[in-house]
Design a protein around this motif. Structure first.
Motif, PDB file in Angstrom:
ATOM      1  N   GLY A 101      66.680 -18.582-130.389  1.00 25.64           N
ATOM      2  CA  GLY A 101      65.720 -18.487-129.962  1.00 25.64           C
ATOM      3  C   GLY A 101      65.290 -18.925-128.301  1.00 25.64           C
ATOM      4  O   GLY A 101      65.220 -17.604-128.172  1.00 25.64           O
ATOM      5  N   ASN A 102      66.033 -19.305-127.961  1.00 21.55           N
ATOM      6  CA  ASN A 102      65.712 -19.127-126.035  1.00 21.55           C
ATOM      7  C   ASN A 102      66.785 -18.837-125.702  1.00 21.55           C
ATOM      8  O   ASN A 102      66.210 -17.549-124.066  1.00 21.55           O
ATOM      9  CB  ASN A 102      66.050 -20.830-125.248  1.00 21.55           C
TER      10      ASN A 102
ATOM     11  N   ARG B  39      65.585 -15.115-126.139  1.00 23.33           N
ATOM     12  CA  ARG B  39      64.202 -15.192-124.817  1.00 23.33           C
ATOM     13  C   ARG B  39      64.416 -14.530-123.895  1.00 23.33           C
ATOM     14  O   ARG B  39      64.030 -13.663-123.086  1.00 23.33           O
ATOM     15  CB  ARG B  39      62.961 -16.086-125.679  1.00 23.33           C
TER      16      ARG B  39
ATOM     17  N   MET C  39      64.676 -18.190-138.834  1.00 23.87           N
ATOM     18  CA  MET C  39      64.106 -18.496-137.222  1.00 23.87           C
ATOM     19  C   MET C  39      62.234 -17.951-137.565  1.00 23.87           C
ATOM     20  O   MET C  39      62.130 -17.615-138.456  1.00 23.87           O
ATOM     21  CB  MET C  39      63.662 -17.478-136.277  1.00 23.87           C
ATOM     22  N   ASP C  40      61.544 -19.635-137.169  1.00 27.47           N
ATOM     23  CA  ASP C  40      60.063 -19.345-137.416  1.00 27.47           C
ATOM     24  C   ASP C  40      59.508 -17.939-136.775  1.00 27.47           C
ATOM     25  O   ASP C  40      59.330 -17.723-136.023  1.00 27.47           O
ATOM     26  CB  ASP C  40      59.022 -20.232-137.161  1.00 27.47           C
TER      27      ASP C  40
ATOM     28  N   THR D  80      58.474 -17.875-132.925  1.00 25.31           N
ATOM     29  CA  THR D  80      59.165 -17.878-131.910  1.00 25.31           C
ATOM     30  C   THR D  80      60.084 -16.428-132.343  1.00 25.31           C
ATOM     31  O   THR D  80      60.358 -15.997-131.514  1.00 25.31           O
ATOM     32  CB  THR D  80      60.653 -18.592-132.511  1.00 25.31           C
ATOM     33  N   ARG D  81      59.977 -16.035-133.676  1.00 25.27           N
ATOM     34  CA  ARG D  81      59.940 -14.093-133.111  1.00 25.27           C
ATOM     35  C   ARG D  81      58.841 -13.792-132.316  1.00 25.27           C
ATOM     36  O   ARG D  81      59.176 -12.595-131.528  1.00 25.27           O
ATOM     37  CB  ARG D  81      59.633 -13.747-134.303  1.00 25.27           C
TER      38      ARG D  81
ATOM     39  N   ARG E  58      57.195 -14.749-129.808  1.00 25.25           N
ATOM     40  CA  ARG E  58      57.997 -14.907-128.559  1.00 25.25           C
ATOM     41  C   ARG E  58      59.227 -14.032-128.184  1.00 25.25           C
ATOM     42  O   ARG E  58      58.665 -13.703-126.397  1.00 25.25           O
ATOM     43  CB  ARG E  58      57.785 -16.543-128.233  1.00 25.25           C
TER      44      ARG E  58
ATOM     45  N   CYS F  59      66.777 -26.518-132.484  1.00 29.06           N
ATOM     46  CA  CYS F  59      67.680 -26.097-133.573  1.00 29.06           C
ATOM     47  C   CYS F  59      68.230 -24.921-132.808  1.00 29.06           C
ATOM     48  O   CYS F  59      69.584 -24.284-133.292  1.00 29.06           O
ATOM     49  CB  CYS F  59      65.966 -24.806-133.535  1.00 29.06           C
TER      50      CYS F  59
ATOM     51  N   GLU G 123      65.794 -27.970-122.323  1.00 36.46           N
ATOM     52  CA  GLU G 123      64.129 -26.775-123.294  1.00 36.46           C
ATOM     53  C   GLU G 123      62.931 -27.902-123.367  1.00 36.46           C
ATOM     54  O   GLU G 123      62.928 -29.205-122.666  1.00 36.46           O
ATOM     55  CB  GLU G 123      64.341 -26.201-124.404  1.00 36.46           C
TER      56      GLU G 123
END
Length: 375
Positions: free
Chosen positions: A113-114, A117, A138-139, A142-143, A145, A292, A374
């Motif tokens: 995720g982070n 990004r 991955m939800d 998140t993708r 973003r 996550c 986060e």
């Protein structure tokens, strides 16, 4: 809890090739929207837990992103591209991006995720093509973003470790720069630069405590994930020489704080490796967690020896404990996500156990710092 009494004498000696902190912090200060993130005091909870003070470093908004990882990603990419393009480390983003585009450079990363990004954000600064590989679980939000930062998002079946393998193969292609915050044999330089990038956060924390006329931290709690962040924490606080105390008129070298790590019960990669006899870096199979970003089955190759020798205690916490602390922090006006709140859960776990408190020397004079990594 895993406890390593010998870690109290561990000292990290920086490599002769390490970048001076002043150069790293100056680079980050040059990025758009840079500002130090806040250090919040939690006096009511400190009193409840019988601590002198408790402080949370709030990374819920760092360079417009909801996590600290842009610090590591941006510096590692700056270092790597300056090296590839034979440019000085102080090269402005616009000039570096132009040189990278002329070479046809593409950034590739893998993420929960982070991290992805953050890499995509730096790719946007440089106007360089970026591909981020993500696991299928991955939800969609998140993708989206990550894609919103301008990256191509590639979804692969399997878990995070499987996605890493796909990114590794992609990273072998011509003009591709693989940018990962985990390492393996043969891929070590960029992850070490990621660790260097986190120095800015730690330098801010030390300065902020001093500005409050407080002594240096006695106990510091960091989350693990792949281990690069925790490695940065150990190297910073247990370096030679350690941070100086400026809370009194006589400047003196302060002892290094005890460093505690925390992981999900369902993804205890470091904890598992530390408990093995003999201690061996051990990949594990994980199961889902609300933390996550900490759902990683293998500790970074370069982080492992530092964490093995320098971490004083390693803990695991449950999703229920972390959810409680997310809600508690919300009640205090702080928007910290599960990976960040896990460090507070670890403090509660230790402080609620008389045996743990005694072994770790936690008491009424303790200055405890947790990192809310986060939002």
């Amino acid at each position: 809890m895993y406890h390593n009494p010998s870690a109290s004498t561990y000292t990290h000696t920086p490599s002769p090739t390490s970048t001076p902190t002043s150069l790293i912090t100056a680079f980050h200060a040059s990025l758009p929207s840079y500002a130090p993130t806040p250090l919040h005091s939690l006096p009511t909870l400190a009193s409840t837990l019988s601590l002198s003070s408790l402080h949370l470093k709030d990374e819920s908004s760092r360079l417009t992103l909801p996590a600290f990882k842009i610090l590591g990603a941006s510096w590692a990419i700056q270092r790597a591209l300056c090296s590839r393009c034979a440019l000085p480390l102080t090269t402005p983003l616009a000039d570096l991006g132009l040189a990278a585009r002329k070479r046809g450079t593409r950034l590739v990363a893998c993420t929960e995720g982070n991290w992805g990004r953050a890499v995509a954000k730096m790719g946007g600064y440089l106007r360089v093509a970026t591909t981020v590989v993500v696991p299928a679980h991955m939800d969609a939000g998140t993708r989206e973003r990550i894609a919103g930062e301008g990256a191509e998002v590639v979804v692969v079946e399997g878990d995070y470790d499987g996605a890493v393998e796909v990114a590794r193969r992609e990273g072998g292609k011509e003009n591709v720069l693989l940018v990962m915050d985990t390492s393996w044999e043969g891929y070590e330089e960029i992850p070490q630069w990621v660790v260097e990038g986190y120095t800015t956060l730690l330098a801010e924390t030390t300065s902020q405590l001093s500005a409050l006329s407080l002594p240096p931290a006695t106990h510091v709690i960091a989350s693990v994930g792949v281990g690069s962040w925790a490695q940065a924490v150990v190297q910073h606080y247990k370096s030679t020489p350690p941070p100086l105390s400026t809370s009194s008129s006589t400047t003196a070298i302060s002892p290094a704080p005890q460093i505690l790590t925390v992981e999900p019960l369902t993804a205890p990669s470091l904890h598992t490796s530390l408990l093995r006899s003999p201690q061996t870096l051990t990949p594990i199979r994980t199961t889902p967690t609300i933390m996550c970003g900490l759902n990683c089955g293998t500790v970074s190759h370069t982080a492992w020896p530092v964490l093995r020798d320098g971490v004083d205690a390693a803990l695991t916490v449950s999703d229920a404990e972390v959810h409680r602390d997310v809600l508690y922090l919300q009640s205090q006006g702080l928007d910290i996500g599960p990976c960040g709140a896990a460090t507070l859960s670890a403090v509660r776990r230790v402080c609620g156990d008389a045996g743990m408190r005694e072994r770790l020397g936690i008491g009424g004079e303790s200055v405890v710092v947790v990192f809310g990594t986060e939002g």
